[in-house]
Design a protein around this motif. Structure first.
Motif, PDB file in Angstrom:
ATOM      1  N   ARG A  86       0.837  -1.207   0.000  1.00  0.00           N
ATOM      2  CA  ARG A  86       0.000   0.000   0.000  1.00  0.00           C
ATOM      3  C   ARG A  86       0.870   1.254   0.000  1.00  0.00           C
ATOM      4  O   ARG A  86       0.595   2.217  -0.728  1.00  0.00           O
ATOM      5  CB  ARG A  86      -0.922  -0.002   1.216  1.00  0.00           C
ATOM      6  CG  ARG A  86      -1.999  -1.077   1.198  1.00  0.00           C
ATOM      7  CD  ARG A  86      -2.962  -0.916   2.371  1.00  0.00           C
ATOM      8  NE  ARG A  86      -3.815  -2.095   2.512  1.00  0.00           N
ATOM      9  CZ  ARG A  86      -3.691  -3.018   3.469  1.00  0.00           C
ATOM     10  NH1 ARG A  86      -2.747  -2.880   4.385  1.00  0.00           N
ATOM     11  NH2 ARG A  86      -4.512  -4.054   3.511  1.00  0.00           N
TER      12      ARG A  86
ATOM     13  N   ALA B 139      -1.594  -0.922  -5.685  1.00  0.00           N
ATOM     14  CA  ALA B 139      -2.965  -1.281  -6.058  1.00  0.00           C
ATOM     15  C   ALA B 139      -3.162  -1.161  -7.560  1.00  0.00           C
ATOM     16  O   ALA B 139      -2.597  -0.276  -8.225  1.00  0.00           O
ATOM     17  CB  ALA B 139      -3.959  -0.396  -5.317  1.00  0.00           C
TER      18      ALA B 139
ATOM     19  N   GLY C 255      -8.342  -0.633  -7.636  1.00  0.00           N
ATOM     20  CA  GLY C 255      -8.149  -0.231  -6.253  1.00  0.00           C
ATOM     21  C   GLY C 255      -7.797  -1.354  -5.307  1.00  0.00           C
ATOM     22  O   GLY C 255      -7.773  -1.148  -4.091  1.00  0.00           O
ATOM     23  N   ARG C 256      -7.491  -2.533  -5.825  1.00  0.00           N
ATOM     24  CA  ARG C 256      -7.195  -3.685  -4.976  1.00  0.00           C
ATOM     25  C   ARG C 256      -5.758  -4.139  -5.164  1.00  0.00           C
ATOM     26  O   ARG C 256      -5.124  -3.884  -6.200  1.00  0.00           O
ATOM     27  CB  ARG C 256      -8.150  -4.849  -5.288  1.00  0.00           C
ATOM     28  CG  ARG C 256      -9.612  -4.504  -5.039  1.00  0.00           C
ATOM     29  CD  ARG C 256     -10.517  -5.704  -5.249  1.00  0.00           C
ATOM     30  NE  ARG C 256     -10.258  -6.774  -4.299  1.00  0.00           N
ATOM     31  CZ  ARG C 256     -10.705  -6.786  -3.034  1.00  0.00           C
ATOM     32  NH1 ARG C 256     -11.439  -5.775  -2.572  1.00  0.00           N
ATOM     33  NH2 ARG C 256     -10.449  -7.801  -2.240  1.00  0.00           N
TER      34      ARG C 256
ATOM     35  N   ASP D 269      -9.016  -5.373   1.028  1.00  0.00           N
ATOM     36  CA  ASP D 269      -8.660  -4.794  -0.278  1.00  0.00           C
ATOM     37  C   ASP D 269      -7.679  -5.675  -1.041  1.00  0.00           C
ATOM     38  O   ASP D 269      -6.992  -5.211  -1.951  1.00  0.00           O
ATOM     39  CB  ASP D 269      -8.069  -3.391  -0.106  1.00  0.00           C
ATOM     40  CG  ASP D 269      -6.770  -3.386   0.683  1.00  0.00           C
ATOM     41  OD1 ASP D 269      -6.488  -4.391   1.380  1.00  0.00           O
ATOM     42  OD2 ASP D 269      -6.025  -2.384   0.605  1.00  0.00           O
TER      43      ASP D 269
ATOM     44  N   THR E 184      -7.007  -9.256  -3.235  1.00  0.00           N
ATOM     45  CA  THR E 184      -7.540 -10.387  -3.996  1.00  0.00           C
ATOM     46  C   THR E 184      -6.462 -11.453  -4.114  1.00  0.00           C
ATOM     47  O   THR E 184      -5.390 -11.205  -4.686  1.00  0.00           O
ATOM     48  CB  THR E 184      -7.975  -9.959  -5.408  1.00  0.00           C
ATOM     49  OG1 THR E 184      -9.028  -9.000  -5.297  1.00  0.00           O
ATOM     50  CG2 THR E 184      -8.459 -11.155  -6.216  1.00  0.00           C
TER      51      THR E 184
END
Length: 355
Positions: free
Chosen positions: A145, A150, A154-155, A186, A188
């Motif tokens: 982050r 990201a 946004g992930r 946030d 995956t």
């Protein structure tokens, strides 16, 4: 603080390869603990071969009584512990599980609890491996982050490379990683694969993972060798670990420590290599009249710490090249330190000079 006059004999069936950084460090730490405690220690490497592990056990049992160890320290790597405990039963050799214990329900049916079905199975000591997976994943997400990793959705897109499907340590680390993913909200997790703890296999698998998941910028790895394999593939694609790709690892090899100081590894946890040394402390106390039963026969302890760059520098200065000879393991014995009410097993206290 003085040592009793008699020495005990211990043999460690090391499941790893004799050139494998983690398992070499584990043996070196055990040898330092043995020297501190006046214990006679023999180490035999199984070279990541579960068939060889069984052969080693049979050969130990077949030794003349005068050449048999009093205690054998085992692991449950690749699920071999139930068979090994059964093999040693009735041999007159006491056994102790370190690093990975009996976790799977099917194995538990076979073994029961320590000192029940197999009276000479004294107990076990495991690092909290789920914590290692969880802590490294959380630190990896935080660094990613901060590095604006990201994707356009946004992930954070994550790839996970585990060791194997059956060793309790591997299963627990992956479980900890998945727990961190769920908590993050946030992240995956694109895919989990297994690379048998090997650098070259991780490099091969990560190469096609990068092609399959082009948005992935994070790689969680169950050990340092697999992280380095994934980093090599990333570099081959023109990437720069720590800049446009973020990697985590577990273990305390000098190479991993240097990668932390250089910013190539975003997260590193370690300390569990000491589980064998801590096991010798417990067996020393048991042999000298202080049973660890009052703390529990199957202990799981939070041995891991997450390394900052400063921590990594200090580790290299204090324990570089696997030199643990300056650690006085007698400090952790409850026999030699009667005021010590509980075992305190962790790397942080050694790194801070308290060992």
């Amino acid at each position: 603080m003085s040592l009793p006059l008699f020495a005990q004999s211990v043999l460690f069936i090391n499941p790893g390869r004799s050139d494998e950084a983690f398992w070499v460090a584990a043996s070196r730490a055990m040898k330092s603990a043995a020297a501190s405690l006046g214990v006679s220690l023999e180490v035999i490497y199984a070279e990541r071969d579960h068939v060889r592990t069984r052969e080693i056990a049979r050969n130990i049992i077949a030794r003349p009584p005068s050449r048999r160890p009093e205690y054998v320290v085992l692991t449950n790597d690749y699920g071999t512990a139930p068979e090994l405990l059964r093999a040693f039963d009735g041999s007159g050799i006491k056994t102790f599980l370190a690093y990975s214990g009996i976790d799977a329900p099917a194995d538990r049916i076979l073994t029961g609890r320590p000192r029940e079905r197999y009276p000479d199975w004294l107990g076990s000591l495991e690092p909290d491996s789920e914590a290692a997976g969880y802590l490294t994943a959380k630190a990896l997400f935080a660094q990613a982050r901060a590095g604006h990793a990201a994707a356009i959705d946004g992930r954070l897109h994550l790839l996970a490379i585990g060791g194997d499907r059956s060793t309790p340590t591997s299963v627990s680390r992956n479980r900890g990683m998945r727990r961190a993913v769920v908590e993050a909200g946030d992240v995956t997790l694109e895919q989990e694969v297994y690379a048998d703890w090997k650098r070259d296999k991780a490099a091969e698998k990560s190469d096609w993972l990068y092609r399959r998941y082009p948005r992935a910028r994070l790689v969680w790895a169950g050990n340092d060798m697999m992280a380095f394999g994934a980093m090599k593939s990333w570099k081959n694609r023109g990437g720069t670990p720590g800049k446009d790709g973020f990697f985590s690892a577990v273990n305390t090899s000098d190479e991993a420590m240097r990668a932390v100081t250089q910013g190539q590894l975003a997260a590193l946890a370690g300390g569990h290599f000491l589980a064998g040394a801590w096991s010798l402390v417990m067996l020393y106390d048991y042999a000298h009249g202080k049973d660890f039963r009052d703390e529990g026969l199957e202990l799981e302890r939070p041995m891991f710490m997450v390394f900052s760059a400063a921590d990594a520098e200090r580790y290299l200065a204090r324990f570089g090249q696997g030199d643990f000879s300056r650690v006085d393991f007698r400090r952790f014995s409850r026999v030699l330190n009667p005021k010590r009410r509980h075992y305190a097993f962790g790397l942080r206290q050694l790194l801070d000079g308290h060992g």
